[in-house]
Design a protein around this motif. Structure first.
Motif, PDB file in Angstrom:
ATOM      1  N   VAL A 164       0.908  -1.168   0.026  1.00 54.03           N
ATOM      2  CA  VAL A 164       0.162  -0.054  -0.072  1.00 54.03           C
ATOM      3  C   VAL A 164       0.965   1.236  -0.089  1.00 54.03           C
ATOM      4  O   VAL A 164       0.362   2.260   0.115  1.00 54.03           O
ATOM      5  CB  VAL A 164      -0.863  -0.028   1.194  1.00 54.03           C
ATOM      6  CG1 VAL A 164      -1.787  -1.234   1.109  1.00 54.03           C
ATOM      7  CG2 VAL A 164      -0.193  -0.022   2.388  1.00 54.03           C
ATOM      8  N   GLY A 165       2.238   1.083  -0.279  1.00 58.44           N
ATOM      9  CA  GLY A 165       2.997   2.391  -0.285  1.00 58.44           C
ATOM     10  C   GLY A 165       3.429   3.064   1.155  1.00 58.44           C
ATOM     11  O   GLY A 165       3.776   4.091   1.114  1.00 58.44           O
ATOM     12  N   LEU A 166       3.419   2.190   2.175  1.00 54.64           N
ATOM     13  CA  LEU A 166       3.909   2.745   3.326  1.00 54.64           C
ATOM     14  C   LEU A 166       5.052   2.124   3.920  1.00 54.64           C
ATOM     15  O   LEU A 166       5.339   2.068   5.415  1.00 54.64           O
ATOM     16  CB  LEU A 166       2.723   2.709   4.353  1.00 54.64           C
ATOM     17  CG  LEU A 166       1.328   3.463   4.164  1.00 54.64           C
ATOM     18  CD1 LEU A 166       0.262   2.923   5.246  1.00 54.64           C
ATOM     19  CD2 LEU A 166       1.734   4.955   4.009  1.00 54.64           C
ATOM     20  N   GLU A 167       5.970   1.683   3.124  1.00 52.77           N
ATOM     21  CA  GLU A 167       7.275   1.173   3.615  1.00 52.77           C
ATOM     22  C   GLU A 167       7.908   2.054   4.292  1.00 52.77           C
ATOM     23  O   GLU A 167       8.874   1.590   5.309  1.00 52.77           O
ATOM     24  CB  GLU A 167       7.917   0.502   2.401  1.00 52.77           C
ATOM     25  CG  GLU A 167       8.464   1.445   1.557  1.00 52.77           C
ATOM     26  CD  GLU A 167       7.493   1.822   0.304  1.00 52.77           C
ATOM     27  OE1 GLU A 167       7.935   2.481  -0.869  1.00 52.77           O
ATOM     28  OE2 GLU A 167       6.516   1.308   0.555  1.00 52.77           O
ATOM     29  N   LYS A 168       8.097   3.283   4.256  1.00 50.99           N
ATOM     30  CA  LYS A 168       8.863   4.441   4.956  1.00 50.99           C
ATOM     31  C   LYS A 168       8.224   4.947   6.284  1.00 50.99           C
ATOM     32  O   LYS A 168       8.607   5.522   6.788  1.00 50.99           O
ATOM     33  CB  LYS A 168       9.097   5.434   4.031  1.00 50.99           C
ATOM     34  CG  LYS A 168       9.960   5.247   2.655  1.00 50.99           C
ATOM     35  CD  LYS A 168      10.240   6.650   1.996  1.00 50.99           C
ATOM     36  CE  LYS A 168      11.163   6.004   0.560  1.00 50.99           C
ATOM     37  NZ  LYS A 168      11.543   7.214  -0.126  1.00 50.99           N
ATOM     38  N   HIS A 169       6.999   4.198   6.433  1.00 46.93           N
ATOM     39  CA  HIS A 169       6.050   4.895   7.520  1.00 46.93           C
ATOM     40  C   HIS A 169       5.703   3.703   8.759  1.00 46.93           C
ATOM     41  O   HIS A 169       4.953   3.871   9.589  1.00 46.93           O
ATOM     42  CB  HIS A 169       4.849   5.612   7.273  1.00 46.93           C
ATOM     43  CG  HIS A 169       5.208   6.572   6.113  1.00 46.93           C
ATOM     44  ND1 HIS A 169       5.579   7.960   6.536  1.00 46.93           N
ATOM     45  CD2 HIS A 169       5.076   6.420   4.834  1.00 46.93           C
ATOM     46  CE1 HIS A 169       5.571   8.885   5.455  1.00 46.93           C
ATOM     47  NE2 HIS A 169       5.197   7.890   4.362  1.00 46.93           N
ATOM     48  N   MET A 170       6.500   2.700   8.428  1.00 51.45           N
ATOM     49  CA  MET A 170       6.292   1.331   9.120  1.00 51.45           C
ATOM     50  C   MET A 170       6.374   1.701  10.898  1.00 51.45           C
ATOM     51  O   MET A 170       5.473   1.217  11.529  1.00 51.45           O
ATOM     52  CB  MET A 170       7.137   0.344   9.031  1.00 51.45           C
ATOM     53  CG  MET A 170       7.028  -0.354   7.623  1.00 51.45           C
ATOM     54  SD  MET A 170       7.864  -1.682   7.290  1.00 51.45           S
ATOM     55  CE  MET A 170       7.485  -1.978   5.685  1.00 51.45           C
ATOM     56  N   HIS A 171       7.194   2.516  11.319  1.00 50.20           N
ATOM     57  CA  HIS A 171       7.590   2.643  12.778  1.00 50.20           C
ATOM     58  C   HIS A 171       6.957   4.059  13.345  1.00 50.20           C
ATOM     59  O   HIS A 171       7.053   4.382  14.242  1.00 50.20           O
ATOM     60  CB  HIS A 171       8.809   2.396  13.270  1.00 50.20           C
ATOM     61  CG  HIS A 171       9.415   1.082  12.596  1.00 50.20           C
ATOM     62  ND1 HIS A 171       9.271  -0.008  13.309  1.00 50.20           N
ATOM     63  CD2 HIS A 171      10.265   0.618  11.511  1.00 50.20           C
ATOM     64  CE1 HIS A 171       9.988  -0.844  12.845  1.00 50.20           C
ATOM     65  NE2 HIS A 171      10.233  -0.465  11.784  1.00 50.20           N
ATOM     66  N   LYS A 172       6.202   4.821  12.291  1.00 54.11           N
ATOM     67  CA  LYS A 172       5.384   6.157  12.709  1.00 54.11           C
ATOM     68  C   LYS A 172       4.304   5.637  13.823  1.00 54.11           C
ATOM     69  O   LYS A 172       3.711   4.707  13.583  1.00 54.11           O
ATOM     70  CB  LYS A 172       5.000   6.720  11.609  1.00 54.11           C
ATOM     71  CG  LYS A 172       6.348   7.503  10.817  1.00 54.11           C
ATOM     72  CD  LYS A 172       5.961   8.506   9.963  1.00 54.11           C
ATOM     73  CE  LYS A 172       7.272   9.114   9.110  1.00 54.11           C
ATOM     74  NZ  LYS A 172       6.532   9.976   8.211  1.00 54.11           N
ATOM     75  N   GLN A 173       4.033   6.706  14.439  1.00 51.88           N
ATOM     76  CA  GLN A 173       2.372   6.491  15.318  1.00 51.88           C
ATOM     77  C   GLN A 173       1.588   7.251  14.546  1.00 51.88           C
ATOM     78  O   GLN A 173       1.709   7.933  13.479  1.00 51.88           O
ATOM     79  CB  GLN A 173       2.767   7.503  16.453  1.00 51.88           C
ATOM     80  CG  GLN A 173       3.901   6.831  17.400  1.00 51.88           C
ATOM     81  CD  GLN A 173       3.489   5.762  18.121  1.00 51.88           C
ATOM     82  OE1 GLN A 173       2.379   5.320  18.168  1.00 51.88           O
ATOM     83  NE2 GLN A 173       4.492   4.811  18.130  1.00 51.88           N
ATOM     84  N   PRO A 174       0.260   6.689  14.626  1.00 48.82           N
ATOM     85  CA  PRO A 174      -1.036   7.211  13.807  1.00 48.82           C
ATOM     86  C   PRO A 174      -1.004   8.597  13.571  1.00 48.82           C
ATOM     87  O   PRO A 174      -1.393   9.190  12.734  1.00 48.82           O
ATOM     88  CB  PRO A 174      -1.938   6.581  14.652  1.00 48.82           C
ATOM     89  CG  PRO A 174      -1.283   5.372  15.139  1.00 48.82           C
ATOM     90  CD  PRO A 174      -0.010   5.736  15.557  1.00 48.82           C
ATOM     91  N   ASN A 175      -0.672   9.335  14.795  1.00 47.24           N
ATOM     92  CA  ASN A 175      -0.843  10.896  14.836  1.00 47.24           C
ATOM     93  C   ASN A 175       0.043  11.652  13.898  1.00 47.24           C
ATOM     94  O   ASN A 175      -0.011  12.713  13.740  1.00 47.24           O
ATOM     95  CB  ASN A 175      -0.917  11.431  16.299  1.00 47.24           C
ATOM     96  CG  ASN A 175       0.505  11.060  17.007  1.00 47.24           C
ATOM     97  OD1 ASN A 175       1.427  10.526  16.359  1.00 47.24           O
ATOM     98  ND2 ASN A 175       0.516  11.248  18.190  1.00 47.24           N
ATOM     99  N   GLN A 176       1.211  10.644  13.606  1.00 48.60           N
ATOM    100  CA  GLN A 176       2.108  11.236  12.436  1.00 48.60           C
ATOM    101  C   GLN A 176       1.715  11.236  11.023  1.00 48.60           C
ATOM    102  O   GLN A 176       2.426  11.580   9.965  1.00 48.60           O
ATOM    103  CB  GLN A 176       3.510  10.597  12.655  1.00 48.60           C
ATOM    104  CG  GLN A 176       3.924  11.247  14.013  1.00 48.60           C
ATOM    105  CD  GLN A 176       5.186  10.541  14.434  1.00 48.60           C
ATOM    106  OE1 GLN A 176       5.334   9.111  14.139  1.00 48.60           O
ATOM    107  NE2 GLN A 176       6.411  11.053  14.753  1.00 48.60           N
ATOM    108  N   LEU A 177       0.352  10.491  10.610  1.00 49.84           N
ATOM    109  CA  LEU A 177       0.161  10.231   9.484  1.00 49.84           C
ATOM    110  C   LEU A 177      -1.117  10.953   9.061  1.00 49.84           C
ATOM    111  O   LEU A 177      -1.812  11.683   9.779  1.00 49.84           O
ATOM    112  CB  LEU A 177      -0.436   8.727   9.205  1.00 49.84           C
ATOM    113  CG  LEU A 177       0.597   7.702   9.719  1.00 49.84           C
ATOM    114  CD1 LEU A 177       0.231   6.325   9.722  1.00 49.84           C
ATOM    115  CD2 LEU A 177       1.982   7.733   8.742  1.00 49.84           C
ATOM    116  N   SER A 178      -1.262  11.292   7.827  1.00 55.68           N
ATOM    117  CA  SER A 178      -2.485  11.717   7.191  1.00 55.68           C
ATOM    118  C   SER A 178      -3.472  10.955   6.908  1.00 55.68           C
ATOM    119  O   SER A 178      -3.438   9.945   7.345  1.00 55.68           O
ATOM    120  CB  SER A 178      -1.872  12.555   5.784  1.00 55.68           C
ATOM    121  OG  SER A 178      -1.714  11.449   4.925  1.00 55.68           O
TER     122      SER A 178
END
Length: 334
Positions: free
Chosen positions: A49-63
């Motif tokens: 789904v194209g989120l390989e660079k966001h695996m370890h982020k918290q949900p509040n850091q995402l759009s």
């Protein structure tokens, strides 16, 4: 449902205290998938789904679009047969919504995708079968399908989460809300400590009362007389326990003076046993002997009993009371 169906919600339903990778792993955690396999499937789903660079982020850091992609990855990670999408673009802008719909259309080539939407234009643009509902009733079906495959079998796998896994998830949840956890623990501790203090005080007071009663009772001597009164004979029976005679004749006690009396067999052996009691067990032992003297005298030609004092005469029987002498040894005196 956990094995065969994947859910994509309109409001994402992402767990805020878990990172992106842990959110995707959660569905497989509930299914009891091994740790290594679970981690590998979650990474592959996020890459897809194209989120390989966001695996370890918290949900509040995402759009919003990224969180919807996380929800899709979570639904795909357990490899379901059916993908249910509830207004997957309802909370997104038009451009992001088109990206998500393109991803869902791609998934429809591999799985059955059922999407619920109020946007008829969106349905006609992407769906190959449209079923219209109104008030819970099917109004129209653009491509009816008659399932005649009676031999189809649904593979139902047994799911389960281990006890340690449940503890681990609970611990993570506790650590993300440290303030609330501390306040709750503190309040619970106050309640537990209060109960413990009340029980301790109650137990302490009871022990003190028992000790005081024992010390007070120790000051009163225990007396064993030759003839003792049996108080149990004076206990009044209740109305239910009373037995009434069948006839009209009532037989009275022939010897009222002996009613309720008990005679103790005080022998020399008993006296010797009492003398040998350990002095540490009692403060004092006194032995009292009695001798009943029936003395008569002639007073002006009339024979009368000799009274030693004004209190010697028994009002009930008129007999001379015993003359008592007390000593700490076995010697009797008269």
């Amino acid at each position: 449902r956990n094995n065969s169906i994947g859910f994509v919600f309109q409001s994402y339903n992402i767990i805020s205290h878990l990172d992106v990778l842990s959110n995707v792993e959660l569905g497989m955690t509930l299914s009891g998938v091994a740790k290594e396999e679970k981690r590998e499937k979650a990474k592959n789903a996020l890459i897809r789904v194209g989120l390989e660079k966001h695996m370890h982020k918290q949900p509040n850091q995402l759009s919003g679009g990224q969180m919807q992609r996380v929800a899709i990855a979570r639904a795909l990670a357990n490899d379901p047969d059916v993908l249910l999408c509830d207004e997957p673009t309802g909370a997104l802008d038009s451009e992001t919504g088109q990206q998500i719909m393109g991803l869902i259309q791609e998934l429809a080539n591999e799985k059955l995708v059922i999407m619920v939407t109020h946007d008829s234009e969106l349905a006609h643009q992407y769906a190959n079968r449209i079923i219209n509902f109104k008030d819970g009733e099917v109004v129209n079906d653009s491509n009816p399908y008659d399932n005649e495959d009676a031999d189809a079998v649904l593979d139902m796998r047994r799911t389960g989460m281990s006890y340690l896994t449940a503890l681990n998830l609970s611990f993570k949840n506790i650590m993300t809300k440290k303030g609330r956890t501390f306040i709750t623990s503190f309040a619970s501790s106050i309640g537990i400590i209060s109960i413990a203090v009340v029980l301790s005080l109650s137990n302490g007071f009871q022990k003190q009362i028992d000790s005081t009663q024992a010390e007070t009772s120790a000051q009163f001597p225990v007396t064993i007389s030759q003839v003792a009164q049996d108080a149990s004979n004076f206990t009044l029976s209740t109305e239910e326990e009373t037995e009434y005679p069948e006839g009209n004749t009532v037989i009275a006690n022939e010897d009222p003076a002996s009613a309720g009396q008990h005679e103790n067999d005080i022998t020399t052996d008993l006296v010797e046993y009492v003398k040998d009691i350990d002095p540490a067990l009692t403060e004092a032992l006194n032995y009292t002997y009695s001798a009943q003297l029936n003395l008569l005298r002639d007073v002006d030609g009339e024979v009368e009993q000799v009274a030693f004092s004004n209190y010697a005469q028994d009002s009930a029987t008129g007999d001379i009371q015993s003359f008592y002498a007390t000593s700490s040894g076995m010697g009797a005196s008269t």
